[in-house]
Design an enzyme around this catalytic site. Structure first.
Site, PDB file in Angstrom:
ATOM      1  N   GLU A   1      -2.558  55.776  14.408  1.00 28.42           N
ATOM      2  CA  GLU A   1      -3.888  56.032  13.842  1.00 28.42           C
ATOM      3  C   GLU A   1      -4.534  54.705  13.451  1.00 28.42           C
ATOM      4  O   GLU A   1      -3.920  53.889  12.755  1.00 28.42           O
ATOM      5  CB  GLU A   1      -3.772  56.937  12.617  1.00 28.42           C
ATOM      6  CG  GLU A   1      -5.050  57.121  11.813  1.00 28.42           C
ATOM      7  CD  GLU A   1      -6.211  57.640  12.641  1.00 28.42           C
ATOM      8  OE1 GLU A   1      -7.263  56.975  12.672  1.00 28.42           O
ATOM      9  OE2 GLU A   1      -6.057  58.715  13.260  1.00 28.42           O
TER      10      GLU A   1
ATOM     11  N   GLY B   1     -15.894  81.865  26.767  1.00 22.03           N
ATOM     12  CA  GLY B   1     -15.074  81.471  25.631  1.00 22.03           C
ATOM     13  C   GLY B   1     -15.002  79.974  25.459  1.00 22.03           C
ATOM     14  O   GLY B   1     -14.586  79.480  24.406  1.00 22.03           O
TER      15      GLY B   1
ATOM     16  N   HIS C   1       0.990  90.001  -6.948  1.00 23.81           N
ATOM     17  CA  HIS C   1       2.316  89.397  -7.072  1.00 23.81           C
ATOM     18  C   HIS C   1       3.338  90.254  -6.334  1.00 23.81           C
ATOM     19  O   HIS C   1       3.312  91.480  -6.441  1.00 23.81           O
ATOM     20  CB  HIS C   1       2.703  89.296  -8.546  1.00 23.81           C
ATOM     21  CG  HIS C   1       4.100  88.819  -8.770  1.00 23.81           C
ATOM     22  ND1 HIS C   1       4.446  87.482  -8.666  1.00 23.81           N
ATOM     23  CD2 HIS C   1       5.246  89.494  -9.068  1.00 23.81           C
ATOM     24  CE1 HIS C   1       5.740  87.369  -8.908  1.00 23.81           C
ATOM     25  NE2 HIS C   1       6.257  88.571  -9.160  1.00 23.81           N
TER      26      HIS C   1
ATOM     27  N   ALA D   1     -15.014  75.445  15.914  1.00 18.18           N
ATOM     28  CA  ALA D   1     -15.512  76.665  16.551  1.00 18.18           C
ATOM     29  C   ALA D   1     -16.306  77.520  15.576  1.00 18.18           C
ATOM     30  O   ALA D   1     -17.371  78.047  15.916  1.00 18.18           O
ATOM     31  CB  ALA D   1     -14.353  77.470  17.131  1.00 18.18           C
TER      32      ALA D   1
ATOM     33  N   GLY E   1      -6.132  63.050  14.020  1.00 15.92           N
ATOM     34  CA  GLY E   1      -6.935  64.158  13.532  1.00 15.92           C
ATOM     35  C   GLY E   1      -6.202  65.463  13.806  1.00 15.92           C
ATOM     36  O   GLY E   1      -5.021  65.474  14.156  1.00 15.92           O
TER      37      GLY E   1
END
Length: 468
Positions: free
Chosen positions: A205, A40, A447, A321, A184
């Site tokens: 950032e 994995g 709806h 991924a 990010g």
């Protein structure tokens, strides 16, 4: 000569490697996967899946603290950190076991060890404690070794005061204050998790805005939402110095105007990107081209060395991924000679950030579309005008759609708000089918649903919105 021969050998069993192995087995190829850690890969064990388990906890915690708004009573709401982490690890373990089952089901050989290429079609394998294992011979080899957290000088993680995503998922105690370097998806998700549970969170950032890969309008809305929740956000800012204390960190930040601000926090999370796992594979001897820490490949995953391919994070951005899985399928089908295989269309890869609020997108941003020379029609529909969102108490958000004005082609879609990461797939399908506004306007949206906002955003782009 080696001891075992296969049609295909895959180095790495992350979402690119194990999916490629399954597809190869479906196509009748004798397949082996070599994995040095966990089936994995990082995504399932230390990334995509366990982080979503943590974020689900913070989502429920936030909802419980606002129970009164829904006519409910929930007093003394608290969290049990060891049990929060335990649940996250159990989710990861369950899915890793599921991958092992899929390997058995498809008769794929799983080899626990570290691989090294030893020339065309040959792989040496080393087990635990440097024990040599039988070598592998394969007509085709796919490198799917993934990537790891990038570091910076002076910001090297130590596992105690300066964390990567791994330490951030299994803290021994809950930090009262955090500095997160990088905004990010990884940085913002951890910022959202820890802030929701009560930590004082500061995000730094280097670029002019957070979530810099997203549409600027969505990025700005995200910043406002996070600031409203109590996050402190510095953009255009660099961490220039870190001093470690006994159980805290002092950081110096250089602001856009050149001034320096200092901050003291208990822990730092480093989230400034990732770099490919290319070391120790023997790539240099085979003449494989490397750029910026990643393997260079063509549209089919071919490296240039005969019979050697690479997919996923080790080949560069976007580091996702689902991109890795799709590349694996394309690569295997091309090897097998399946008719009608198409190269990956990167403009149709969705991007998702599972923060609160969620952010999701596909295709071109408004700025990218204009730079590409398109004349645009842009539609917007706010969550605050949607009946289902109001009923859910989730009225913060926006759906934005971008079309080519001349052809009606869907160029991009950008969402912020509840379940944005689920809603985006509707636009992904539309873009993959090369839809225009005509088909989207003709589509009937049920709806009451959040998905109605998607249809209304399309209508708005063409001056036909009904509910705003």
């Amino acid at each position: 000569m080696t001891d075992t021969r296969y049609d295909l050998a895959i180095i790495g069993a992350g979402p690119g490697g194990y999916v490629a192995a399954i597809r190869a087995a479906q196509l009748g190829m004798k397949t082996a996967v070599i994995e040095r850690e966990h089936l994995g890969g990082i995504c399932l064990n230390w990334g995509c899946i366990p982080t979503k388990a943590l974020l689900r906890t913070s989502e429920l915690y936030t909802a419980m603290r606002h129970a009164a708004a829904f006519g409910l009573a929930a007093e003394n709401v608290r969290f049990d950190l060891p049990r929060v982490i335990e649940r996250s690890r159990k989710v990861a373990a369950r899915l890793s076991n599921g991958v092992a089952y899929l390997m058995r089901k498809n008769k794929i050989a799983v080899i626990d060890g570290t691989a090294k290429l030893e020339g065309q079609g040959r792989i040496a394998v080393t087990g635990k404690e440097a024990t040599p294992l039988p070598g592998i011979e394969a007509k085709h080899i796919i490198i799917a070794t993934g990537a790891r957290a990038r570091t910076a000088p002076g910001l090297e993680p130590d596992g105690r005061l300066i964390w990567t995503y791994k330490e951030a998922m299994v803290p021994e105690s809950f930090p009262k204050s955090l500095l997160i370097v990088g905004s990010g998806a990884i940085g913002i998700e951890f910022a959202s998790f820890y802030r929701s549970l009560g930590a004082e969170v500061t995000v730094v950032e280097m670029l002019p805005r957070i979530l810099p890969a997203e549409d600027e309008e969505i990025s700005n809305l995200a910043r406002k939402a996070f600031a409203k929740q109590g996050m402190t956000i510095h953009t255009g800012t660099m961490v220039t110095r870190i001093l470690k204390g006994a159980d805290s960190v002092a950081a110096a930040m250089k602001k856009p105007d050149g001034t320096t601000e200092e901050i003291a926090v208990e822990r730092v999370i480093l989230a400034i990107g990732i770099t490919g796992n290319i070391e120790g594979l023997g790539l240099e001897a085979l003449g494989v081209k490397i750029e910026k820490g990643h393997i260079v490949v063509d549209e089919w995953g071919r490296t240039g060395a005969p019979g050697l391919y690479a997919i996923g994070d080790v080949t560069g951005p976007p580091w996702l991924a689902h991109k890795a899985s799709h590349e694996g399928i394309i690569c295997v089908e091309k090897i097998a000679g399946v008719k009608g295989v198409h190269p990956l269309d990167k403009t149709a890869i969705p991007s998702c950030t599972y923060s609160s609020p969620q952010v999701a997108s596909v295709g071109l941003t408004e700025e990218e579309a204009r730079q590409a020379g398109h004349e645009l029609k842009i539609g917007r529909f706010p969550y605050s005008a949607n009946g289902k969102a109001i009923a859910l108490g989730e009225t913060e958000g926006l759906v934005k759609t971008i079309f080519d004005a001349k052809t009606g082609a869907l160029l991009g879609a950008h969402l912020i708000g509840a379940e944005a990461t689920e809603l985006i797939q509707g636009f992904v399908i539309g873009k993959t089918l090369e839809t225009t506004e005509a088909e989207l306007i003709a589509a009937i949206f049920p709806h009451p649903t959040l998905s109605e906002m998607m249809g209304e955003s399309v209508l708005d782009a063409f001056g036909r919105a009904l509910h705003i």
